[in-house]
Design a protein around this motif. Structure first.
Motif, PDB file in Angstrom:
ATOM      1  N   GLY A  73      37.548  30.369  38.782  1.00  0.00           N
ATOM      2  CA  GLY A  73      36.207  30.194  39.341  1.00  0.00           C
ATOM      3  C   GLY A  73      35.278  31.275  38.816  1.00  0.00           C
ATOM      4  N   ASN A  74      33.989  31.037  38.899  1.00  0.00           N
ATOM      5  CA  ASN A  74      33.034  32.018  38.375  1.00  0.00           C
ATOM      6  C   ASN A  74      33.048  33.333  39.144  1.00  0.00           C
ATOM      7  OD1 ASN A  74      32.351  30.262  36.408  1.00  0.00           O
ATOM      8  ND2 ASN A  74      30.308  29.807  37.165  1.00  0.00           N
ATOM      9  N   ARG A  75      33.182  33.279  40.470  1.00  0.00           N
ATOM     10  CA  ARG A  75      33.204  34.525  41.234  1.00  0.00           C
ATOM     11  C   ARG A  75      34.420  35.359  40.857  1.00  0.00           C
ATOM     12  NH1 ARG A  75      31.580  31.424  46.030  1.00  0.00           N
ATOM     13  NH2 ARG A  75      33.443  32.045  47.171  1.00  0.00           N
ATOM     14  N   GLY A  76      35.579  34.732  40.784  1.00  0.00           N
ATOM     15  CA  GLY A  76      36.787  35.455  40.394  1.00  0.00           C
ATOM     16  C   GLY A  76      36.699  35.995  38.978  1.00  0.00           C
ATOM     17  N   SER A  77      36.140  35.210  38.065  1.00  0.00           N
ATOM     18  CA  SER A  77      35.959  35.655  36.677  1.00  0.00           C
ATOM     19  C   SER A  77      35.048  36.873  36.606  1.00  0.00           C
ATOM     20  CB  SER A  77      35.356  34.537  35.823  1.00  0.00           C
ATOM     21  OG  SER A  77      36.243  33.465  35.713  1.00  0.00           O
ATOM     22  N   ALA A  78      34.026  36.880  37.455  1.00  0.00           N
ATOM     23  CA  ALA A  78      33.104  38.017  37.472  1.00  0.00           C
ATOM     24  C   ALA A  78      33.829  39.285  37.922  1.00  0.00           C
ATOM     25  CB  ALA A  78      31.916  37.724  38.379  1.00  0.00           C
ATOM     26  N   TYR A  79      34.713  39.159  38.906  1.00  0.00           N
ATOM     27  CA  TYR A  79      35.484  40.342  39.328  1.00  0.00           C
ATOM     28  C   TYR A  79      36.413  40.817  38.215  1.00  0.00           C
ATOM     29  CZ  TYR A  79      33.681  40.229  44.032  1.00  0.00           C
ATOM     30  OH  TYR A  79      32.838  40.283  45.120  1.00  0.00           O
ATOM     31  N   GLY A  80      36.972  39.883  37.461  1.00  0.00           N
ATOM     32  CA  GLY A  80      37.800  40.271  36.314  1.00  0.00           C
ATOM     33  C   GLY A  80      36.994  41.022  35.267  1.00  0.00           C
ATOM     34  N   ALA A  81      35.775  40.580  35.038  1.00  0.00           N
ATOM     35  CA  ALA A  81      34.899  41.265  34.079  1.00  0.00           C
ATOM     36  C   ALA A  81      34.523  42.647  34.605  1.00  0.00           C
ATOM     37  CB  ALA A  81      33.658  40.423  33.807  1.00  0.00           C
ATOM     38  N   LEU A  82      34.171  42.733  35.883  1.00  0.00           N
ATOM     39  CA  LEU A  82      33.830  44.031  36.471  1.00  0.00           C
ATOM     40  C   LEU A  82      35.017  44.990  36.418  1.00  0.00           C
ATOM     41  CD1 LEU A  82      31.778  42.735  39.523  1.00  0.00           C
ATOM     42  CD2 LEU A  82      30.880  44.143  37.642  1.00  0.00           C
ATOM     43  N   GLU A  83      36.212  44.454  36.622  1.00  0.00           N
ATOM     44  CA  GLU A  83      37.428  45.270  36.515  1.00  0.00           C
ATOM     45  C   GLU A  83      37.507  45.945  35.151  1.00  0.00           C
ATOM     46  OE1 GLU A  83      42.222  44.446  35.935  1.00  0.00           O
ATOM     47  OE2 GLU A  83      40.957  42.852  36.723  1.00  0.00           O
ATOM     48  N   ARG A  84      37.286  45.180  34.094  1.00  0.00           N
ATOM     49  CA  ARG A  84      37.359  45.728  32.727  1.00  0.00           C
ATOM     50  C   ARG A  84      36.223  46.710  32.461  1.00  0.00           C
ATOM     51  NH1 ARG A  84      40.267  46.444  29.209  1.00  0.00           N
ATOM     52  NH2 ARG A  84      39.183  45.434  27.519  1.00  0.00           N
ATOM     53  N   VAL A  85      35.028  46.408  32.946  1.00  0.00           N
ATOM     54  CA  VAL A  85      33.874  47.290  32.751  1.00  0.00           C
ATOM     55  C   VAL A  85      34.159  48.654  33.382  1.00  0.00           C
ATOM     56  CG1 VAL A  85      31.468  47.682  33.426  1.00  0.00           C
ATOM     57  CG2 VAL A  85      32.171  45.456  32.517  1.00  0.00           C
ATOM     58  N   VAL A  86      34.617  48.650  34.640  1.00  0.00           N
ATOM     59  CA  VAL A  86      34.872  49.902  35.344  1.00  0.00           C
ATOM     60  C   VAL A  86      36.044  50.645  34.722  1.00  0.00           C
ATOM     61  CG1 VAL A  86      35.579  50.890  37.570  1.00  0.00           C
ATOM     62  CG2 VAL A  86      33.818  49.112  37.487  1.00  0.00           C
ATOM     63  N   TRP A  87      37.079  49.926  34.307  1.00  0.00           N
ATOM     64  CA  TRP A  87      38.249  50.570  33.700  1.00  0.00           C
ATOM     65  C   TRP A  87      37.851  51.327  32.439  1.00  0.00           C
ATOM     66  CZ3 TRP A  87      43.009  51.415  35.504  1.00  0.00           C
ATOM     67  CH2 TRP A  87      43.961  51.911  34.609  1.00  0.00           C
ATOM     68  N   GLU A 107      33.141  37.818  51.522  1.00  0.00           N
ATOM     69  CA  GLU A 107      33.791  36.764  50.732  1.00  0.00           C
ATOM     70  C   GLU A 107      34.709  35.916  51.607  1.00  0.00           C
ATOM     71  OE1 GLU A 107      34.814  34.088  48.398  1.00  0.00           O
ATOM     72  OE2 GLU A 107      33.521  35.591  47.467  1.00  0.00           O
ATOM     73  N   PRO A 108      34.486  34.598  51.652  1.00  0.00           N
ATOM     74  CA  PRO A 108      35.299  33.741  52.511  1.00  0.00           C
ATOM     75  C   PRO A 108      36.630  33.278  51.892  1.00  0.00           C
ATOM     76  CG  PRO A 108      33.546  32.458  51.526  1.00  0.00           C
ATOM     77  CD  PRO A 108      33.336  33.882  51.090  1.00  0.00           C
ATOM     78  N   LEU A 109      36.800  33.423  50.584  1.00  0.00           N
ATOM     79  CA  LEU A 109      37.967  32.831  49.914  1.00  0.00           C
ATOM     80  C   LEU A 109      39.025  33.863  49.526  1.00  0.00           C
ATOM     81  CD1 LEU A 109      36.193  30.298  47.535  1.00  0.00           C
ATOM     82  CD2 LEU A 109      37.161  29.876  49.803  1.00  0.00           C
ATOM     83  N   THR A 110      40.260  33.584  49.894  1.00  0.00           N
ATOM     84  CA  THR A 110      41.387  34.440  49.509  1.00  0.00           C
ATOM     85  C   THR A 110      41.531  34.495  47.995  1.00  0.00           C
ATOM     86  OG1 THR A 110      42.565  34.065  51.576  1.00  0.00           O
ATOM     87  CG2 THR A 110      43.899  34.702  49.678  1.00  0.00           C
ATOM     88  N   SER A 111      41.332  33.370  47.316  1.00  0.00           N
ATOM     89  CA  SER A 111      41.500  33.338  45.858  1.00  0.00           C
ATOM     90  C   SER A 111      40.565  34.321  45.169  1.00  0.00           C
ATOM     91  CB  SER A 111      41.269  31.924  45.312  1.00  0.00           C
ATOM     92  OG  SER A 111      39.953  31.478  45.595  1.00  0.00           O
ATOM     93  N   VAL A 112      39.365  34.490  45.685  1.00  0.00           N
ATOM     94  CA  VAL A 112      38.411  35.440  45.107  1.00  0.00           C
ATOM     95  C   VAL A 112      38.787  36.865  45.505  1.00  0.00           C
ATOM     96  CG1 VAL A 112      35.989  36.141  44.979  1.00  0.00           C
ATOM     97  CG2 VAL A 112      36.587  33.705  44.993  1.00  0.00           C
ATOM     98  N   ARG A 113      39.200  37.057  46.757  1.00  0.00           N
ATOM     99  CA  ARG A 113      39.623  38.403  47.171  1.00  0.00           C
ATOM    100  C   ARG A 113      40.818  38.869  46.351  1.00  0.00           C
ATOM    101  NH1 ARG A 113      37.890  36.464  52.326  1.00  0.00           N
ATOM    102  NH2 ARG A 113      40.002  35.765  52.785  1.00  0.00           N
ATOM    103  N   MET A 114      41.672  37.959  45.924  1.00  0.00           N
ATOM    104  CA  MET A 114      42.779  38.334  45.041  1.00  0.00           C
ATOM    105  C   MET A 114      42.247  38.955  43.743  1.00  0.00           C
ATOM    106  SD  MET A 114      45.453  35.187  45.385  1.00  0.00           S
ATOM    107  CE  MET A 114      46.781  35.254  46.577  1.00  0.00           C
ATOM    108  N   GLN A 115      41.148  38.416  43.241  1.00  0.00           N
ATOM    109  CA  GLN A 115      40.568  38.928  42.003  1.00  0.00           C
ATOM    110  C   GLN A 115      39.879  40.284  42.218  1.00  0.00           C
ATOM    111  OE1 GLN A 115      41.505  37.323  39.247  1.00  0.00           O
ATOM    112  NE2 GLN A 115      42.553  36.066  40.769  1.00  0.00           N
TER     113      GLN A 115
END
Length: 172
Positions: A73-87, A107-115
């Motif tokens: 999903g786009n929200r999860g993908s954005a967290y993945g991108a932010l992860e790399r930016v901060v790292w 955030e209401p979704l577990t799938s996004v919180r996982m990201q």
């Protein structure tokens, strides 16, 4: 069309995190992480259901579908991108930490919180106390989210290096 562009941007930034030094790129990632598309059921296993799996990890993790739904999903993908930016950054932008604190609760979704847990790990690289506080907040909000690749990774690190502080999560 914007949905697809957001998805492509997130995956591009994952590969080339230094482009997020541009404030407009970082701002867009934060917008997508908050308002982009997402679904806990975007990915459904097509495995043979005749042989039902009965492991706790499979049942709690919805067979990995939640984590896959998050990253696709786009929200999860954005967290993945932010992860790399901060790292890759020299330090974590305070705006990212404040944003994540708010979004863990919103955030209401577990799938996004996982990201989100990959981003927590990247924040902990720069500021252990802040990373641990975010991990504790996320665990209080949604313990199931820790049953992801990034969740297991950051929790193992935290338990090994800060066992007393993590005892609340383990005992939950």
């Amino acid at each position: 069309a914007d949905e697809n562009l957001d998805h492509e941007l997130c995956w591009f930034v994952r590969s080339y995190p230094t482009v997020a030094v541009n404030a407009r790129v970082l701002d867009r990632l934060l917008q997508v992480a908050e308002h982009g598309t997402a679904s806990d059921s975007a990915v459904q296993s097509s495995a043979n259901n005749a042989r039902e799996r009965r492991t706790v990890r499979y049942m709690v993790g919805n067979g990995g579908d939640l984590e896959s739904s998050g990253v696709n999903g786009n929200r999860g993908s954005a967290y993945g991108a932010l992860e790399r930016v901060v790292w890759e950054a020299q330090s974590c932008p305070p705006a990212v930490i404040a944003f994540l604190r708010r979004q863990i609760e919103a955030e209401p979704l577990t799938s996004v919180r996982m990201q989100m847990l990959g981003l927590v790990n990247s924040i902990a690289k720069h500021d252990e106390d802040e990373g641990l506080a975010l991990l504790e907040q996320l665990a209080r909000r949604d313990l199931l989210a820790l049953n992801s690749r990034d969740g297991v990774h950051v929790l193992r690190w935290a338990v090994y290096n800060h066992p007393e502080r993590m005892r609340q999560i383990i005992d939950a």
